[in-house]
Scaffold this active site. Structure first.
Site, mmCIF file in Angstrom:
data_model
loop_
_atom_site.group_PDB
_atom_site.id
_atom_site.type_symbol
_atom_site.label_atom_id
_atom_site.label_comp_id
_atom_site.label_asym_id
_atom_site.label_seq_id
_atom_site.Cartn_x
_atom_site.Cartn_y
_atom_site.Cartn_z
ATOM 1 N N HIS A 1 27.350 18.672 -37.986
ATOM 2 C CA HIS A 1 28.596 17.904 -37.873
ATOM 3 C C HIS A 1 28.427 16.413 -38.141
ATOM 4 C CE1 HIS A 1 27.939 16.331 -33.651
ATOM 5 N NE2 HIS A 1 27.206 17.415 -33.529
ATOM 6 N N GLU B 1 33.123 18.738 -33.934
ATOM 7 C CA GLU B 1 32.174 19.360 -33.002
ATOM 8 C C GLU B 1 32.199 18.709 -31.636
ATOM 9 O OE1 GLU B 1 28.403 20.266 -30.884
ATOM 10 O OE2 GLU B 1 29.249 18.326 -31.408
ATOM 11 N N GLU B 2 32.281 17.377 -31.610
ATOM 12 C CA GLU B 2 32.150 16.670 -30.321
ATOM 13 C C GLU B 2 33.309 16.961 -29.369
ATOM 14 O OE1 GLU B 2 29.586 15.403 -29.157
ATOM 15 O OE2 GLU B 2 28.336 14.656 -30.799
ATOM 16 N N ASP C 1 21.518 21.182 -35.242
ATOM 17 C CA ASP C 1 21.987 20.115 -34.357
ATOM 18 C C ASP C 1 20.800 19.618 -33.534
ATOM 19 O OD1 ASP C 1 23.666 18.327 -33.017
ATOM 20 O OD2 ASP C 1 25.259 19.811 -32.746
ATOM 21 N N HIS D 1 23.401 11.119 -26.844
ATOM 22 C CA HIS D 1 24.718 10.603 -26.418
ATOM 23 C C HIS D 1 24.563 9.251 -25.739
ATOM 24 C CE1 HIS D 1 27.492 14.395 -26.705
ATOM 25 N NE2 HIS D 1 26.880 14.097 -27.830
HETATM 26 ZN ZN LIG Z 1 25.738 17.425 -31.946
#
Ligand SMILES: [Zn+2]
Length: 349
Positions: free
Chosen positions: A73, A224-225, A245, A325
């Site tokens: 993504h 995706e997020e 990922d 993140h």
């Molecule tokens: Zn990811």
């Protein structure tokens, strides 16, 4: 059979360009368009868009084997303008799993709906140590106490509105990108690193005049997020979906920045045992450095497709990303390992 060589300079250069294109979930079109343009040079690929805006690149092969798919993504964490405050500053509503302490003092772009880009930064509303003293430390870092200070002359709601800013406008956090000693330090390596791995694998195969053994769909996801990226856009005749990922690096994890990881289980469940076994065998056969791991707070686009009814074997591989993140970091060794693993998979039957 040995794998084609990877042009590491190209891999990092492509990744750097992609990281520098703001693309929060819901506003990922510029990043999708950038990948589309890059892939358009390969005549082997048929490019199309899903109605949701994801990019699908089909590499069609004459093969008895069923089609397979890979997904990664380009969308990232981000925010939108939630409110214009009386002092002209902005309150935000977060997109995806942004935690405020990870973006405090970060630079942002606000993409106003009139087409203007306005610069700013994220601060706690009690930011000045000389005014607030202890209260600066004690103020909760939450939606109500964090604000964006604009680098524009405004002290009121009216003046901020006059800049063209409207509720719902996209806010992108700076990647703060540096490449040093093989390390790539930047926000949003999740999951742009893996998009770079897929594009680099396609380039390596094409440059070497090699082709996949199956028809392959490369699905570049744009939601995706927020949990539903690859829930659509994978054709129903696909037998396997390899999700590419990031791997989780840190305390208690087996993954690191120098290996690729096969994720066995995450918060969304357990991946496909048979496909996992094949991926491990391929890594061992090609001498690809890899780990296996379990992720605690994590779900993938592969699982999104499963939950949407996708009847395929799903597995998840990716390079180790430290401080995910948050202010992320990886290493070219992990990127190369993942790219090699993708190629080994594409060339296998
Ligand atoms: Zn990811």
């Amino acid at each position: 059979m040995s794998l084609p060589a990877i042009n590491q300079e190209y891999l990092v250069d492509f990744l750097v360009k992609l990281l520098n294109i703001p693309s929060p979930a819901g506003f990922a079109e510029p990043a999708i368009a950038f990948v589309e343009k890059e892939l358009s040079q390969y005549k082997q690929l048929q490019l199309s868009r899903t109605r949701k805006g994801a990019l699908v690149a089909k590499w069609e092969m004459e093969s008895e084997l069923p089609p397979i798919a890979l997904t990664a993504h380009v969308d990232t964490l981000g925010a939108v303008v939630k409110e214009i405050k009386k002092n002209g500053r902005l309150k935000l509503s977060r997109i995806g799993g942004v935690e405020w302490p990870t973006v405090e003092t970060e630079g942002v772009w606000i993409f106003a709906s009139n087409g203007e880009k306005i610069r700013g930064s994220v601060l706690v509303e009690t930011a000045s140590g000389h005014i607030y003293g202890q209260a600066m430390k004690d103020t909760p870092r939450d939606d109500d106490h964090m604000e964006v200070r604009l680098d524009a002359r405004t002290l009121s709601k009216e003046e901020t509105r006059a800049l063209g800013i409207k509720i719902g406008d996209c806010v992108a956090f700076d990647p703060r990108l540096e490449v040093t000693n093989g390390f790539v330090r930047s926000r949003h390596l999740d999951d742009k690193a893996c998009v770079a791995n897929i594009v680099s694998a396609i380039k390596s195969l094409a440059d070497a005049g090699q082709s996949p053994t199956h028809t392959v769909y490369f699905h570049i996801s744009n939601y995706e997020e927020v949990g539903h990226g690859a829930s659509a856009g994978i054709p129903s005749d696909v037998a396997e979906l390899l999700t590419v990922d990031m791997a989780v690096v840190g305390k208690g994890q087996e993954s690191d920045e120098f290996n690729a990881t096969l994720c066995i289980k995450d918060a969304g469940g357990v991946y496909h045992e048979g496909l996992n076994r094949r991926l491990r065998a391929l890594a061992e056969q090609h001498g690809i450095p890899y780990k296996t791991d379990v992720y605690r707070y994590y779900a993938s686009d592969g699982e999104a497709f499963w939950r949407a009814g996708g009847d395929v074997a799903v597995a998840l591989i990716g390079p180790g990303i430290d401080a995910s993140h948050n202010y992320e970091r990886t290493h070219t060794d992990g990127l190369v390992a993942t790219t090699n693993w993708i190629m080994a998979y594409l060339l296998s039957d």
